[in-house]
Design a protein around this motif. Structure first.
Motif, PDB file in Angstrom:
ATOM      1  N   ALA A   1      -6.684   6.668   1.055  1.00  0.00           N
ATOM      2  CA  ALA A   1      -5.352   6.389   1.586  1.00  0.00           C
ATOM      3  C   ALA A   1      -5.439   5.624   2.900  1.00  0.00           C
ATOM      4  O   ALA A   1      -4.683   4.669   3.128  1.00  0.00           O
ATOM      5  CB  ALA A   1      -4.576   7.691   1.777  1.00  0.00           C
ATOM      6  N   ALA A   2      -6.360   6.002   3.768  1.00  0.00           N
ATOM      7  CA  ALA A   2      -6.517   5.317   5.058  1.00  0.00           C
ATOM      8  C   ALA A   2      -6.943   3.863   4.856  1.00  0.00           C
ATOM      9  O   ALA A   2      -6.439   2.964   5.536  1.00  0.00           O
ATOM     10  CB  ALA A   2      -7.529   6.058   5.924  1.00  0.00           C
ATOM     11  N   LEU A   3      -7.867   3.622   3.931  1.00  0.00           N
ATOM     12  CA  LEU A   3      -8.305   2.248   3.657  1.00  0.00           C
ATOM     13  C   LEU A   3      -7.164   1.402   3.107  1.00  0.00           C
ATOM     14  O   LEU A   3      -6.970   0.253   3.525  1.00  0.00           O
ATOM     15  CB  LEU A   3      -9.475   2.250   2.680  1.00  0.00           C
ATOM     16  N   LEU A   4      -6.406   1.956   2.152  1.00  0.00           N
ATOM     17  CA  LEU A   4      -5.269   1.215   1.598  1.00  0.00           C
ATOM     18  C   LEU A   4      -4.209   0.953   2.654  1.00  0.00           C
ATOM     19  O   LEU A   4      -3.654  -0.145   2.719  1.00  0.00           O
ATOM     20  CB  LEU A   4      -4.657   1.967   0.417  1.00  0.00           C
ATOM     21  N   ARG A   5      -3.911   1.965   3.477  1.00  0.00           N
ATOM     22  CA  ARG A   5      -2.918   1.775   4.545  1.00  0.00           C
ATOM     23  C   ARG A   5      -3.321   0.647   5.479  1.00  0.00           C
ATOM     24  O   ARG A   5      -2.470  -0.082   5.978  1.00  0.00           O
ATOM     25  CB  ARG A   5      -2.750   3.061   5.359  1.00  0.00           C
ATOM     26  N   GLY A   6      -4.620   0.508   5.703  1.00  0.00           N
ATOM     27  CA  GLY A   6      -5.112  -0.515   6.617  1.00  0.00           C
ATOM     28  C   GLY A   6      -4.725  -1.929   6.233  1.00  0.00           C
ATOM     29  O   GLY A   6      -4.492  -2.760   7.108  1.00  0.00           O
ATOM     30  N   PHE A   7      -4.665  -2.224   4.934  1.00  0.00           N
ATOM     31  CA  PHE A   7      -4.281  -3.593   4.566  1.00  0.00           C
ATOM     32  C   PHE A   7      -2.969  -3.692   3.808  1.00  0.00           C
ATOM     33  O   PHE A   7      -2.393  -4.778   3.734  1.00  0.00           O
ATOM     34  CB  PHE A   7      -5.412  -4.320   3.826  1.00  0.00           C
TER      35      PHE A   7
ATOM     36  N   PRO B   1       0.628  -3.300   6.664  1.00  0.00           N
ATOM     37  CA  PRO B   1       1.139  -4.504   7.331  1.00  0.00           C
ATOM     38  C   PRO B   1       1.922  -5.428   6.395  1.00  0.00           C
ATOM     39  O   PRO B   1       2.897  -6.049   6.809  1.00  0.00           O
ATOM     40  CB  PRO B   1      -0.131  -5.198   7.846  1.00  0.00           C
ATOM     41  N   ILE B   2       1.519  -5.499   5.137  1.00  0.00           N
ATOM     42  CA  ILE B   2       2.257  -6.316   4.169  1.00  0.00           C
ATOM     43  C   ILE B   2       3.656  -5.744   3.978  1.00  0.00           C
ATOM     44  O   ILE B   2       4.650  -6.482   3.996  1.00  0.00           O
ATOM     45  CB  ILE B   2       1.498  -6.387   2.833  1.00  0.00           C
TER      46      ILE B   2
ATOM     47  N   GLU C   1       5.039 -11.521  -3.391  1.00  0.00           N
ATOM     48  CA  GLU C   1       4.039 -12.593  -3.271  1.00  0.00           C
ATOM     49  C   GLU C   1       2.854 -12.154  -2.423  1.00  0.00           C
ATOM     50  O   GLU C   1       1.698 -12.432  -2.766  1.00  0.00           O
ATOM     51  CB  GLU C   1       4.674 -13.843  -2.675  1.00  0.00           C
ATOM     52  N   ARG C   2       3.120 -11.459  -1.314  1.00  0.00           N
ATOM     53  CA  ARG C   2       2.033 -10.998  -0.438  1.00  0.00           C
ATOM     54  C   ARG C   2       1.160  -9.964  -1.139  1.00  0.00           C
ATOM     55  O   ARG C   2      -0.066  -9.988  -1.009  1.00  0.00           O
ATOM     56  CB  ARG C   2       2.599 -10.408   0.847  1.00  0.00           C
ATOM     57  N   LEU C   3       1.788  -9.052  -1.878  1.00  0.00           N
ATOM     58  CA  LEU C   3       1.006  -8.062  -2.617  1.00  0.00           C
ATOM     59  C   LEU C   3       0.215  -8.720  -3.740  1.00  0.00           C
ATOM     60  O   LEU C   3      -0.941  -8.363  -3.986  1.00  0.00           O
ATOM     61  CB  LEU C   3       1.918  -6.971  -3.175  1.00  0.00           C
TER      62      LEU C   3
ATOM     63  N   SER D   1      -0.339   3.543  -5.547  1.00  0.00           N
ATOM     64  CA  SER D   1       0.207   4.312  -4.430  1.00  0.00           C
ATOM     65  C   SER D   1       1.712   4.121  -4.383  1.00  0.00           C
ATOM     66  O   SER D   1       2.257   3.234  -5.028  1.00  0.00           O
ATOM     67  CB  SER D   1      -0.423   3.808  -3.129  1.00  0.00           C
ATOM     68  N   THR D   2       2.370   4.941  -3.584  1.00  0.00           N
ATOM     69  CA  THR D   2       3.796   4.736  -3.328  1.00  0.00           C
ATOM     70  C   THR D   2       3.966   4.158  -1.936  1.00  0.00           C
ATOM     71  O   THR D   2       3.061   4.258  -1.097  1.00  0.00           O
ATOM     72  CB  THR D   2       4.595   6.051  -3.423  1.00  0.00           C
ATOM     73  N   GLY D   3       5.112   3.566  -1.687  1.00  0.00           N
ATOM     74  CA  GLY D   3       5.402   3.081  -0.338  1.00  0.00           C
ATOM     75  C   GLY D   3       5.384   4.216   0.665  1.00  0.00           C
ATOM     76  O   GLY D   3       4.911   4.060   1.791  1.00  0.00           O
TER      77      GLY D   3
END
Length: 109
Positions: A26-32, A35-36, A48-50, A76-78
């Motif tokens: 979760a921490a790794l996914l949150r990292g990138f 911000p998107i 488009e960004r995702l 994941s969920t938002g």
């Protein structure tokens, strides 16, 4: 007459919410991903960004769901990323959602 579930009737299976992930993932996914989600200027921009990172946007049971772009598997969920659908909707407006057959899920339209 026999009742058939969506899957057995040949319709696409409804997207489901992703399982809870471990804290490191979760921490790794949150990292990138966060911000998107936080910097998107519209739903199209978010999509488009995702997509540029190999992810997509879906909706299930009232949640924004980030999915793998190739397999459409929920990742994941938002809310898990710290940016729930409610906050995105306040900032970007209500999304246009194409609802799936069962009515519990959909894709960004």
């Amino acid at each position: 007459m026999r009742y058939q579930t969506e899957t057995s009737a040949g319709w696409p299976e409804a997207s489901q919410l992703p399982p809870r992930m471990d804290c490191e993932t979760a921490a790794l996914l949150r990292g990138f991903l966060t911000p998107i989600l936080e910097n998107a200027t519209s739903w199209e921009d978010l999509s488009e960004r995702l997509a540029a990172k190999g992810y997509g946007v879906a909706f299930a049971e009232g949640h924004l769901v980030i999915v793998n772009a190739e397999s459409h598997d929920p990742v994941s969920t938002g809310a898990d990323m710290g940016v729930p659908l409610r906050h995105l909707s306040q900032r970007l407006g209500r999304p246009c959602v194409k609802v799936h057959q069962g009515g519990h899920s959909g894709d960004l339209g």
